[in-house]
Each structure stands twice: as structure tokens, then as C-alpha cells.
Motif scaffolding. Sequence first.
Motif, short mmCIF file in Angstrom:
data_model
loop_
_atom_site.label_atom_id
_atom_site.label_comp_id
_atom_site.label_asym_id
_atom_site.label_seq_id
_atom_site.Cartn_x
_atom_site.Cartn_y
_atom_site.Cartn_z
N PHE A 55 -4.60 -2.04 5.96
CA PHE A 55 -3.94 -2.31 7.32
C PHE A 55 -3.89 -3.89 7.44
N THR A 56 -2.83 -4.15 6.98
CA THR A 56 -2.15 -5.75 7.05
C THR A 56 -0.98 -5.84 8.04
N ALA A 57 -0.65 -7.12 8.51
CA ALA A 57 0.60 -7.27 9.04
C ALA A 57 1.64 -6.69 8.37
N ASP A 58 1.86 -7.25 6.98
CA ASP A 58 2.93 -6.83 6.08
C ASP A 58 3.27 -5.13 6.46
N ASN A 59 1.89 -4.55 5.95
CA ASN A 59 2.14 -3.06 5.96
C ASN A 59 2.44 -2.40 7.44
N LEU A 60 1.95 -3.04 8.51
CA LEU A 60 2.30 -2.49 9.76
C LEU A 60 3.72 -2.86 10.13
N VAL A 61 4.24 -3.82 9.49
CA VAL A 61 5.77 -4.10 9.85
C VAL A 61 6.49 -3.10 9.02
N ARG A 62 6.31 -2.75 8.01
CA ARG A 62 6.76 -1.71 7.29
C ARG A 62 6.81 -0.22 7.93
N VAL A 63 5.61 0.03 8.57
CA VAL A 63 5.30 1.39 9.28
C VAL A 63 6.28 1.43 10.55
N ASP B 223 8.92 -0.65 11.49
CA ASP B 223 10.28 -0.88 10.97
C ASP B 223 10.70 0.67 10.61
N ALA B 224 9.90 1.38 9.79
CA ALA B 224 10.53 2.77 9.24
C ALA B 224 10.63 3.78 10.36
N SER B 225 9.51 3.62 11.38
CA SER B 225 9.38 4.30 12.48
C SER B 225 10.73 4.15 13.44
N SER C 12 10.50 0.45 3.68
CA SER C 12 11.01 -0.54 2.89
C SER C 12 9.96 -0.99 1.88
N ASP C 13 10.48 -1.49 0.77
CA ASP C 13 9.43 -2.13 -0.01
C ASP C 13 8.93 -3.59 0.41
N LYS C 14 9.75 -4.08 0.99
CA LYS C 14 9.31 -5.63 1.63
C LYS C 14 9.54 -5.41 2.96
N PRO C 15 8.48 -6.03 3.57
CA PRO C 15 8.65 -6.03 5.03
C PRO C 15 9.48 -6.90 5.73
N THR C 16 10.30 -6.42 6.69
CA THR C 16 11.34 -7.36 7.29
C THR C 16 11.08 -8.67 7.94
N SER C 17 11.69 -9.46 7.91
CA SER C 17 11.22 -10.58 8.83
C SER C 17 12.11 -10.82 10.21
N ALA D 213 0.85 -1.32 -0.11
CA ALA D 213 0.22 0.15 0.11
C ALA D 213 0.95 1.31 -0.16
N ASP D 214 0.36 2.36 -0.65
CA ASP D 214 1.06 3.60 -0.34
C ASP D 214 0.61 4.20 0.79
N ILE D 215 1.49 4.33 1.84
CA ILE D 215 1.11 4.65 2.74
C ILE D 215 1.47 5.94 3.49
N HIS D 216 0.60 6.91 3.98
CA HIS D 216 0.89 8.33 4.40
C HIS D 216 0.19 8.64 5.61
N PHE D 217 0.98 9.44 6.42
CA PHE D 217 0.32 9.89 7.67
C PHE D 217 -0.42 10.97 7.47
#
Length: 470
Positions: A19-27, A29-31, A143-148, A2-6
Motif C-alpha cells: 500500500f503505497t501512494a503509487d499503487n493507490l494511484v493505480r487502483v 485511476d483504474a476504478s 496501468s503499469d505506471k501511476p498517472t501524474s 505490486a500485483d494488486i487483486h480485489f
Amino acid sequence: MADIHFGTDGWRAIIGEDFTADNLVRVIDASARVFKEDAIAAGRATDGLGTIIVGHDCRQDAHAYAQLAAEVAATHGFTVKLTQDYCPTPTLCWSVAQDADAVGGIMLTSSHNPAEYLGVKLRMADGGAAGKEFTDRVEAAFSDKPTSARASYVEVDLMTPYLRTLKEAVDVEAIRSAGLRVVIDPLYGAGRIHLANLLREIGVEVCEINNACDPTFDGLHPEPIPPWVDRCLAKVPELGYDAGFINDGDADRIGAVDEHGNFVNPHRIITLLTSHLAEDKGLSGRVVSTITASAMLARQCKRLGLELTSTPVGFKWIYAEMEKGDVMLGGEESGGIGIPTHVMERDGLLMALLLCETMAQRGMSLGQLVDDMFDKVGKLEFERQGLAITDEQMANFRANIVPAYAPAEVCGKKVVDIDRRDGVKFYLEGDAWVMMRPSGTEPLVRIYAEAETVDEVHDLLDAAKAVILA
């Protein structure tokens, strides 16, 4: 991905869609990357990076998502503390501010949005909302892909010390002696059980409604405004109680009901509490409000000799003023009110306690307090509506109406000033006003109006709609 914006205060999306586990991980991880950059810049690396505290509200699977967020944040070298159970956003904010080792907080909530939404709010070391500069850096770090990667965290009790502090903030003996009876409506949100039990501890008779563990919120939107407050509006006079208090989904906002079942909107609560803090508690300092605040607040501040500072919509702007200092109270028309000596954020639970304290110390019901306030500053009516429009209409609104529309009068009332800091607001003669701005959290235009009568308010709202839809 998803194209995520605050937005105005965090990122929000529908659970199972964006709002998925992968997108939450991206948010997360970046935060955590940005929190880490700042921790290193502050010289924390030699003694450990510090602590991040994670909280969550009552939405579907919120605790599981919060556990995931804690595991991801911990991979960046932070000590991560996760709330044992759901908690209000102000609890998370206060906990961060009180922890000398904390660099920030992560709150999983979607605030007043419908039940199908969940989101992330970021908080700084003093408990205040992350500003645009910080969230822009977070977006740039996605990141384009969620970290594991995953790491361990600890679960902690955030509620006990926070509730103890709330009790210490008010005159418990005055409240206990007043024999107050109130209805509490948490709208199935994170204030449920906590506020009701705290009030009972200090001698208030409480009837709590809409307090089940129900992530569907029984179809209600957890926003303390009509029509979602109708159950509370009916319950207070049915029981013959003194007042009712309603919190939103993460309990950082408040609405109220008087003994007659009349809704006491946040404009009136802010104006009333300004008087209580200054006249009853002897506090001083600036009052900060968003551009959508009532003219009654301006009149109150003038009466009390207090400086009033206006900001764009969003509590982050009020927080920025709190950072500058000399602020007694900050509030917004949506019901978020904060006292910086408590925490640099909104707190709907504390505001309920302060309203009880005001009634107890002045020996007046909530309705009597409001009537007394009207006698001193005059009475104005207010309403806010959301207008869903097409993409083309929104483009025209942003490109033409906001920057350039400048009528000489609206509904026969002379335009005396125009403010374009956040959408466009027309100040009219007689302290009336009408405002239009694009929502920061939903795909619509919000329209606000205030005037001496309800009919005048509706005329102003209709005039604004006609301009937007033309």
C-alpha cells in the motif's frame, strides 16, 4: 509495481509495502476509468459524468491518501466529494445512495485488518459493494505506471445528515424513557465519538472506551470478536451497565456484550434483530445470510414464517440478493448486518441503535433478550478459528479437500448434507455443522463450527484442522 487483486471486499495491503501512494494511484485511476465507462454507457456524458464520493477511516495518513484518491478520480471528469474527516464505511455508502448524481464511492479502509493495513473498497450508486465483474474490470484497467494527473475536489460534511437519518430510524422516545446505560467500544476505528455522542443525544448514558486518536489501535485488531473485545467484556459488568456495543475499524460490523460481561456474538445479534424487526416493528421480507450463519437463525425464520436465503461468504452476495428485492435483513457471521431500506450495506452503528430500541421496547436487558431468544429457538454455541498453513497444504486443500472430501460422519455425528459453494460445509445431525474455507482477505483457512456445547464445537474444530494438516 505490486500485483494488486480485489478480495472478498476490496484491496488491502500493508502501508509502506504494497500500500503505497503509487499503487493507490493505480487502483483509483483504474476504478475511475471503469466508473467513467459505465457513466458514459448510461448516457451521463451529455450532462456531466456525475459524482464520486470518497471517504476514509482512522488509519495512519488515511486522510492524506484519501485526498490523493480524490485528486486522481477527479481527473476523469467527475465531481469528487471528499469527507471532511474520518467516517464509517456505512456513512460513505449511505451518502452515495442519497446523492442522485453519485455514480459510486471510494472508501479508504482496511476494515477489521490490523493497524498496519490500509485498503480500498468500491461502492456502487446504490451504496452496495462492487461485484466481481466490476472489480475484474478494474484489475484489467490497471496501468503499469501511476498517472501524474491531478484535479480538484471539494470537502463535504458526510456525518451530520447520516447521523440524523440514524436517529430517525428508531423510536427515540422509547429509548430515552428506558434509561439505558451502555459501553461503546469503537476499537479506535471510524465509529469513535460518533455513535457515543448520538446515543447521548437520545438519552442513553454512555461510557466510551478505546476512542483515542491512535492509528496504532493500541495493539488491538479492530475486529469485534474475542480477544479484541476483552476490555468491553470487563467494563460493562464493572460499571453495572446494561450492555456494550463494539464496532470494527470502519464501523460496518457489530459485536455486543450483555450486562454480565458475556459476549453476544453476531449470530445471536442477527437472530435477535430478525425477531425485533418482524415482531416489534412489523416488517416483512426475506432474511439473507451467508453460509456461515447459525442454525438458530434458520429456526427463528421458521418460527416467524420468514424465508431464509443462504449465500457464499462476503456481503457482496447479500447485496446481490438485496438488489433482487423483498429483503428485510441481511447479515453475516462476522458481524456485518444491513437493512436495505436504510442502505444496501452493513451498518454497525444502526445495529447498535436497534439493539437499544429492542431493549427499550421490550423492557429487557440484553442478557434477558438473549435468554428469551434461547427459550424460543434453542441455544447453540459457535466458534471460528483461522489456521495458517503452507502453500503446499493450501494447494491440497483447494484441489482435494474442498471439491472431494466427503466423510460419512464427523466426531460421531452423521453428515446429513454437504455444501461446496464456498469452501466446504458439513451439516450434521442435531443442527451441528463444521465448515472450512480459504480466507478472502488473509493467507489462511478459516474453520467454523456450531453445536450444542462448547466441547462439541472444539472437537469439530480439531477434526477439521486434522483433515487440513494431514
